[in-house]
Write an enzyme that holds these catalytic residues in place. Structure first.
Site, PDB file in Angstrom:
ATOM      1  N   ILE A 298     -14.644  -4.474 -18.051  1.00  0.00           N
ATOM      2  CA  ILE A 298     -13.431  -4.668 -18.391  1.00  0.00           C
ATOM      3  C   ILE A 298     -13.245  -4.917 -19.633  1.00  0.00           C
ATOM      4  O   ILE A 298     -12.063  -5.191 -20.451  1.00  0.00           O
ATOM      5  CB  ILE A 298     -13.136  -5.653 -17.101  1.00  0.00           C
ATOM      6  CG1 ILE A 298     -13.293  -7.330 -17.494  1.00  0.00           C
ATOM      7  CG2 ILE A 298     -12.155  -5.095 -15.602  1.00  0.00           C
ATOM      8  CD1 ILE A 298     -12.846  -8.445 -16.498  1.00  0.00           C
TER       9      ILE A 298
ATOM     10  N   ASP B  41     -20.225 -10.515 -12.954  1.00  0.00           N
ATOM     11  CA  ASP B  41     -19.848 -11.654 -12.893  1.00  0.00           C
ATOM     12  C   ASP B  41     -19.502 -12.160 -11.532  1.00  0.00           C
ATOM     13  O   ASP B  41     -20.128 -13.484 -10.430  1.00  0.00           O
ATOM     14  CB  ASP B  41     -18.514 -12.448 -13.728  1.00  0.00           C
ATOM     15  CG  ASP B  41     -18.572 -14.069 -13.610  1.00  0.00           C
ATOM     16  OD1 ASP B  41     -19.525 -14.639 -13.817  1.00  0.00           O
ATOM     17  OD2 ASP B  41     -17.600 -14.304 -14.674  1.00  0.00           O
TER      18      ASP B  41
END
Length: 184
Positions: free
Chosen positions: A130, A40
């Site tokens: 994550i 991202d």
């Protein structure tokens, strides 16, 4: 490694998705569509401020996107036609329907790509950073979802001709290659 399903070539590559050679990429985003870490962050940095501005417009219009959904922006400074942002699930041990949500990420991204007439699309490893989704299960879910989607469509409905899984890490690329080989 590559296989062909319903006239669409599926491949695995190791590398940086922002340098991939194709038409449109998928971003593993967060619900607020804020540039984060991992893929991202890499896409937002490489694409420049235009992607963030368009993500802000989506937030203003609809408040972001839920896990499993997808939204489209331009590619900013990147050489793609656009970026499809999808939100993967946060791993909670497997009892919260995480695999179903991850599968919806692939389905909603493919729906959006086909609606745009895209012929080549690249997916990153969604939710394995994550969000801690187990890599092997994420790999199986990704390939199962994409292959079921492609097999379930009339070839005339599909504009796609190539779908690449672009894995930044070598261990993910090896997982995808082994799993894809098992389908051939």
């Amino acid at each position: 490694m590559q296989i062909t399903v319903n006239r669409i070539v599926l491949t695995v590559e190791q590398g940086d998705i922002t340098a991939w050679n194709g038409e449109m990429i998928v971003n593993a985003s967060n619900s607020g569509l804020y540039g984060g870490g991992g893929v991202d962050g890499a896409i937002h940095r490489a694409g420049g401020p235009r992607i963030a501005e368009e993500c802000a417009e989506i937030r203003c219009r609809q408040g972001g996107i839920l896990p499993g959904e997808a939204a489209l922006t331009s590619a900013g400074l990147l050489h793609f036609r656009g970026v499809i942002h999808t939100v993967g699930p946060i791993w909670k041990g497997g009892s919260a329907g995480e695999a179903v949500v991850l599968s919806r990420c692939y389905q909603s991204s493919l729906d959006l790509a086909c609606a745009q007439g895209v012929q080549s699309l690249a997916f990153p490893n969604i939710s394995t950073g994550i969000y801690n989704f187990p890599k092997e299960l994420a790999c199986r879910t990704a390939l199962d979802s994409v292959i079921q989607y492609v097999r379930g469509k009339d070839p005339a409905e599909l504009t796609l001709r190539r779908i690449d899984f672009v894995c930044f890490e070598q261990d993910n690329a090896e997982l995808y290659r082994a799993e894809l080989e098992a389908y051939s």
